[in-house]
Write an enzyme that holds these catalytic residues in place. Structure first.
Site, PDB file in Angstrom:
ATOM      1  N   ASP A  30       0.853  -1.192   0.000  1.00  0.00           N
ATOM      2  CA  ASP A  30       0.000   0.000   0.000  1.00  0.00           C
ATOM      3  C   ASP A  30       0.889   1.242   0.000  1.00  0.00           C
ATOM      4  O   ASP A  30       1.898   1.314   0.698  1.00  0.00           O
ATOM      5  CB  ASP A  30      -0.894  -0.016   1.248  1.00  0.00           C
ATOM      6  CG  ASP A  30      -2.041   0.973   1.158  1.00  0.00           C
ATOM      7  OD1 ASP A  30      -3.209   0.539   1.118  1.00  0.00           O
ATOM      8  OD2 ASP A  30      -1.764   2.200   1.144  1.00  0.00           O
ATOM      9  N   GLY A  92     -15.458   2.992   4.096  1.00  0.00           N
ATOM     10  CA  GLY A  92     -14.179   3.674   3.862  1.00  0.00           C
ATOM     11  C   GLY A  92     -13.500   3.262   2.576  1.00  0.00           C
ATOM     12  O   GLY A  92     -12.300   3.488   2.400  1.00  0.00           O
ATOM     13  N   HIS A  99     -10.386  -5.126  -3.020  1.00  0.00           N
ATOM     14  CA  HIS A  99      -9.040  -5.340  -2.479  1.00  0.00           C
ATOM     15  C   HIS A  99      -9.103  -5.774  -1.028  1.00  0.00           C
ATOM     16  O   HIS A  99      -9.968  -5.340  -0.270  1.00  0.00           O
ATOM     17  CB  HIS A  99      -8.162  -4.096  -2.619  1.00  0.00           C
ATOM     18  CG  HIS A  99      -8.781  -2.818  -2.137  1.00  0.00           C
ATOM     19  ND1 HIS A  99      -9.759  -2.158  -2.845  1.00  0.00           N
ATOM     20  CD2 HIS A  99      -8.571  -2.088  -1.012  1.00  0.00           C
ATOM     21  CE1 HIS A  99     -10.115  -1.068  -2.191  1.00  0.00           C
ATOM     22  NE2 HIS A  99      -9.418  -0.998  -1.060  1.00  0.00           N
TER      23      HIS A  99
HETATM   24  P1  DGP Z   1      -9.617   1.606   0.563  1.00  0.00           P
HETATM   25  O1  DGP Z   1      -9.715   2.832   1.410  1.00  0.00           O
HETATM   26  O2  DGP Z   1     -10.033   0.352   1.299  1.00  0.00           O
HETATM   27  O3  DGP Z   1     -10.306   1.773  -0.768  1.00  0.00           O
HETATM   28  O4  DGP Z   1      -8.071   1.404   0.291  1.00  0.00           O
HETATM   29  C1  DGP Z   1      -7.408   1.884  -0.835  1.00  0.00           C
HETATM   30  C2  DGP Z   1      -5.941   1.783  -0.528  1.00  0.00           C
HETATM   31  O5  DGP Z   1      -5.238   1.932  -1.729  1.00  0.00           O
HETATM   32  C3  DGP Z   1      -5.421   2.856   0.428  1.00  0.00           C
HETATM   33  O6  DGP Z   1      -4.925   2.230   1.613  1.00  0.00           O
HETATM   34  C4  DGP Z   1      -4.281   3.514  -0.326  1.00  0.00           C
HETATM   35  C5  DGP Z   1      -4.019   2.569  -1.467  1.00  0.00           C
HETATM   36  N1  DGP Z   1      -3.626   3.226  -2.700  1.00  0.00           N
HETATM   37  C6  DGP Z   1      -4.282   4.232  -3.328  1.00  0.00           C
HETATM   38  N2  DGP Z   1      -3.632   4.590  -4.441  1.00  0.00           N
HETATM   39  C7  DGP Z   1      -2.552   3.769  -4.520  1.00  0.00           C
HETATM   40  C8  DGP Z   1      -1.486   3.650  -5.466  1.00  0.00           C
HETATM   41  O7  DGP Z   1      -1.395   4.354  -6.467  1.00  0.00           O
HETATM   42  N3  DGP Z   1      -0.537   2.702  -5.209  1.00  0.00           N
HETATM   43  C9  DGP Z   1      -0.599   1.893  -4.104  1.00  0.00           C
HETATM   44  N4  DGP Z   1       0.393   1.007  -3.961  1.00  0.00           N
HETATM   45  N5  DGP Z   1      -1.589   1.978  -3.206  1.00  0.00           N
HETATM   46  C10 DGP Z   1      -2.544   2.911  -3.412  1.00  0.00           C
END
Ligand code: DGP
Length: 113
Positions: A30, A92, A99
Site C-alpha cells: 500500500d 471507507g 481489495h
Molecule cells: P480503501 O480505502 O479500502 O479503498 O483502500 C485503498 C488503498 O489503496 C489505500 O490504503 C491507499 C491505497 N492506494 C491508493 N492509491 C494507490 C497507489 O497508487 N498505489 C498503491 N500502492 N496503493 C494505493
C-alpha cells in the site's frame, strides 16, 4: 468508465511494489501504509467491491482468501495480521476495485475507527 488506479497497476501503467502475482491476482505494498507491513491483494478482474461479487466469483474469491495466509508467511507475519475489506462509502472504500488489506508487523487495536 475510467480505469481505477489498481487497474492501472495491473496493466503496469503506474509502478507498485509488487510482492506476488499469478493469473488471477496481484499483491503489492500500500502506498499509504497503516502498519509496518500493509499489502493489498486484488483480483485482476475488475470487480468493483465485495458488494459486486456473484456466485460465479466463488472460485476466484476462494483463491484470494487462500492466498492471504501464504502471503502472510511470505511477508513474515508470524505473530499475526489483520485482513480488512472496506466496502462502500461508510466502509471507507476509496478505490472501486475489490481489495483485501493485509496489515501486520505491530499489535493492532480493536475496534477500528
Ligand atoms: P480503501 O480505502 O479500502 O479503498 O483502500 C485503498 C488503498 O489503496 C489505500 O490504503 C491507499 C491505497 N492506494 C491508493 N492509491 C494507490 C497507489 O497508487 N498505489 C498503491 N500502492 N496503493 C494505493
Amino acid at each position: 468508465m475510467s480505469k481505477t488506479i489498481f487497474a492501472r497497476i495491473i496493466d503496469r501503467e503506474i509502478p507498485a511494489n509488487i510482492v506476488y502475482e499469478d493469473d488471477l491476482c496481484l499483491a503489492f505494498h500500500d502506498v499509504n501504509p497503516q502498519a509496518p507491513t500493509h499489502v493489498l491483494l486484488i483480483p485482476k478482474s475488475p470487480i468493483s467491491s465485495l458488494d459486486e461479487t456473484a456466485n460465479d466469483d466463488a472460485a476466484l474469491l476462494a483463491h484470494l482468501l487462500l492466498m492471504i495466509p501464504r502471503l502472510a508467511t511470505q511477508l513474515k507475519l508470524a505473530d499475526g495480521y489483520r485482513v480488512v475489506v472496506n466496502c462502500g462509502p461508510d466502509g471507507g472504500q476509496t478505490v472501486d476495485h475489490l481489495h483485501f488489506h493485509i496489515l501486520g508487523g505491530r499489535p493492532l487495536t480493536w475496534p477500528p475507527g
